[in-house]
Design a protein around this motif. Sequence first.
Motif, PDB file in Angstrom:
ATOM      1  N   ASN A  79      12.186  -8.961  -5.616  1.00  0.00           N
ATOM      2  CA  ASN A  79      12.299  -8.120  -4.424  1.00  0.00           C
ATOM      3  C   ASN A  79      13.645  -8.387  -3.753  1.00  0.00           C
ATOM      4  O   ASN A  79      13.715  -9.111  -2.757  1.00  0.00           O
ATOM      5  CB  ASN A  79      11.135  -8.418  -3.471  1.00  0.00           C
ATOM      6  CG  ASN A  79      11.045  -7.424  -2.332  1.00  0.00           C
ATOM      7  OD1 ASN A  79      11.958  -6.628  -2.112  1.00  0.00           O
ATOM      8  ND2 ASN A  79       9.962  -7.477  -1.592  1.00  0.00           N
TER       9      ASN A  79
ATOM     10  N   CYS B 161      14.350  -8.397   0.093  1.00  0.00           N
ATOM     11  CA  CYS B 161      13.815  -9.463   0.943  1.00  0.00           C
ATOM     12  C   CYS B 161      14.175 -10.860   0.454  1.00  0.00           C
ATOM     13  O   CYS B 161      13.851 -11.836   1.116  1.00  0.00           O
ATOM     14  CB  CYS B 161      12.289  -9.341   1.027  1.00  0.00           C
ATOM     15  SG  CYS B 161      11.716  -7.788   1.738  1.00  0.00           S
TER      16      CYS B 161
ATOM     17  N   LYS C  16       3.806 -11.830  -2.107  1.00  0.00           N
ATOM     18  CA  LYS C  16       4.158 -10.552  -1.481  1.00  0.00           C
ATOM     19  C   LYS C  16       4.030  -9.423  -2.486  1.00  0.00           C
ATOM     20  O   LYS C  16       4.291  -9.585  -3.666  1.00  0.00           O
ATOM     21  CB  LYS C  16       5.593 -10.596  -0.932  1.00  0.00           C
ATOM     22  CG  LYS C  16       5.768 -11.469   0.297  1.00  0.00           C
ATOM     23  CD  LYS C  16       7.158 -11.303   0.882  1.00  0.00           C
ATOM     24  CE  LYS C  16       7.326 -12.096   2.165  1.00  0.00           C
ATOM     25  NZ  LYS C  16       8.655 -11.889   2.776  1.00  0.00           N
ATOM     26  N   ARG C  17       3.635  -8.279  -1.963  1.00  0.00           N
ATOM     27  CA  ARG C  17       3.598  -7.060  -2.756  1.00  0.00           C
ATOM     28  C   ARG C  17       3.599  -5.878  -1.802  1.00  0.00           C
ATOM     29  O   ARG C  17       3.354  -6.034  -0.608  1.00  0.00           O
ATOM     30  CB  ARG C  17       2.365  -7.026  -3.665  1.00  0.00           C
ATOM     31  CG  ARG C  17       1.072  -6.712  -2.938  1.00  0.00           C
ATOM     32  CD  ARG C  17      -0.120  -6.718  -3.859  1.00  0.00           C
ATOM     33  NE  ARG C  17      -0.652  -8.053  -4.027  1.00  0.00           N
ATOM     34  CZ  ARG C  17      -1.735  -8.335  -4.742  1.00  0.00           C
ATOM     35  NH1 ARG C  17      -2.369  -7.377  -5.365  1.00  0.00           N
ATOM     36  NH2 ARG C  17      -2.173  -9.566  -4.829  1.00  0.00           N
ATOM     37  N   CYS C  18       3.877  -4.706  -2.316  1.00  0.00           N
ATOM     38  CA  CYS C  18       3.782  -3.490  -1.511  1.00  0.00           C
ATOM     39  C   CYS C  18       2.305  -3.160  -1.317  1.00  0.00           C
ATOM     40  O   CYS C  18       1.559  -3.056  -2.289  1.00  0.00           O
ATOM     41  CB  CYS C  18       4.495  -2.331  -2.212  1.00  0.00           C
ATOM     42  SG  CYS C  18       4.264  -0.735  -1.393  1.00  0.00           S
TER      43      CYS C  18
ATOM     44  N   HIS D 189       9.115  -4.464  -4.074  1.00  0.00           N
ATOM     45  CA  HIS D 189       9.515  -4.049  -2.728  1.00  0.00           C
ATOM     46  C   HIS D 189       8.335  -4.234  -1.784  1.00  0.00           C
ATOM     47  O   HIS D 189       7.218  -4.511  -2.227  1.00  0.00           O
ATOM     48  CB  HIS D 189       9.970  -2.576  -2.718  1.00  0.00           C
ATOM     49  CG  HIS D 189       8.928  -1.642  -3.261  1.00  0.00           C
ATOM     50  ND1 HIS D 189       8.919  -1.236  -4.575  1.00  0.00           N
ATOM     51  CD2 HIS D 189       7.851  -1.060  -2.676  1.00  0.00           C
ATOM     52  CE1 HIS D 189       7.882  -0.432  -4.775  1.00  0.00           C
ATOM     53  NE2 HIS D 189       7.211  -0.313  -3.638  1.00  0.00           N
ATOM     54  N   GLU D 190       8.592  -4.092  -0.484  1.00  0.00           N
ATOM     55  CA  GLU D 190       7.524  -4.114   0.504  1.00  0.00           C
ATOM     56  C   GLU D 190       7.201  -2.685   0.944  1.00  0.00           C
ATOM     57  O   GLU D 190       7.933  -1.752   0.636  1.00  0.00           O
ATOM     58  CB  GLU D 190       7.930  -4.984   1.696  1.00  0.00           C
ATOM     59  CG  GLU D 190       8.103  -6.452   1.313  1.00  0.00           C
ATOM     60  CD  GLU D 190       8.334  -7.347   2.517  1.00  0.00           C
ATOM     61  OE1 GLU D 190       8.632  -6.814   3.599  1.00  0.00           O
ATOM     62  OE2 GLU D 190       8.217  -8.575   2.367  1.00  0.00           O
ATOM     63  N   LYS D 191       6.111  -2.540   1.691  1.00  0.00           N
ATOM     64  CA  LYS D 191       5.612  -1.212   2.021  1.00  0.00           C
ATOM     65  C   LYS D 191       6.638  -0.375   2.779  1.00  0.00           C
ATOM     66  O   LYS D 191       6.757   0.831   2.553  1.00  0.00           O
ATOM     67  CB  LYS D 191       4.319  -1.327   2.834  1.00  0.00           C
ATOM     68  CG  LYS D 191       3.685   0.023   3.152  1.00  0.00           C
ATOM     69  CD  LYS D 191       2.357  -0.143   3.879  1.00  0.00           C
ATOM     70  CE  LYS D 191       1.755   1.218   4.198  1.00  0.00           C
ATOM     71  NZ  LYS D 191       0.456   1.085   4.908  1.00  0.00           N
TER      72      LYS D 191
ATOM     73  N   CYS E 155       8.754   1.332   0.278  1.00  0.00           N
ATOM     74  CA  CYS E 155       8.082   1.919  -0.875  1.00  0.00           C
ATOM     75  C   CYS E 155       8.662   3.294  -1.182  1.00  0.00           C
ATOM     76  O   CYS E 155       8.662   4.186  -0.321  1.00  0.00           O
ATOM     77  CB  CYS E 155       6.585   2.038  -0.616  1.00  0.00           C
ATOM     78  SG  CYS E 155       5.674   2.715  -2.032  1.00  0.00           S
TER      79      CYS E 155
END
Length: 208
Positions: free
Chosen positions: A33, A36, A160-162, A170-172, A175
Amino acid sequence: MSLDDEEPLVLPDSPQYTVIDSNETSLLGRLLNPDCQSIYRMIEYMPTAWRVVGRVKGIALSRDRWNSSPPDDFLSTLEIWIRIRNIPVNNFTSQTMHTLASEIGHVEEIAYDPKVSHTKEYIRAKVTFKVDSPAKATRKLSIKNGGTVTIECDYEKIHKRCFHCLRLTHEKVRCPLLRNPAKLQQASDQGRAQKQSSQSLVLAKTKG
């Protein structure tokens, strides 16, 4: 003649112009990611984590060996341990565990021995996971009496995850499905089609 018409620069075919020989023992990696994660902080931290301070420079983030001609899928997978919960007692077999783990990735190992007492509320499996795939947390499983159970899956050391598409890259808030309405509609249509064609995972009946 424009700049675009210039002949490309050609470097001499000499070891002084390549790092192939000097990187034979190097490790390569990628950030899952990058929005981040800071590559500079990771390079500073990894020698401490691997206990090789002062013996290395520039640390990668996976244990893939240096390859001067990497394939197209290079650094696109990683081995991770998962924890599978809620397996029905009547299906608590190694083959069931393998089938459930294969829903996440290619199964490398099932940490279960039917000859030894099992004291955990989950079983562990090591899988090769494609980093661009969704890290699914649940999966419906059809059982013999016609009902379904929800199989839960935890990913060890994955924090961490979307929370929209469940991917690790990536994060939400970033997205691409949420930022691109066309992609979101396409994903939604594909999801409905998949749900209609296969409501839940069904364990295949095999002859004993």
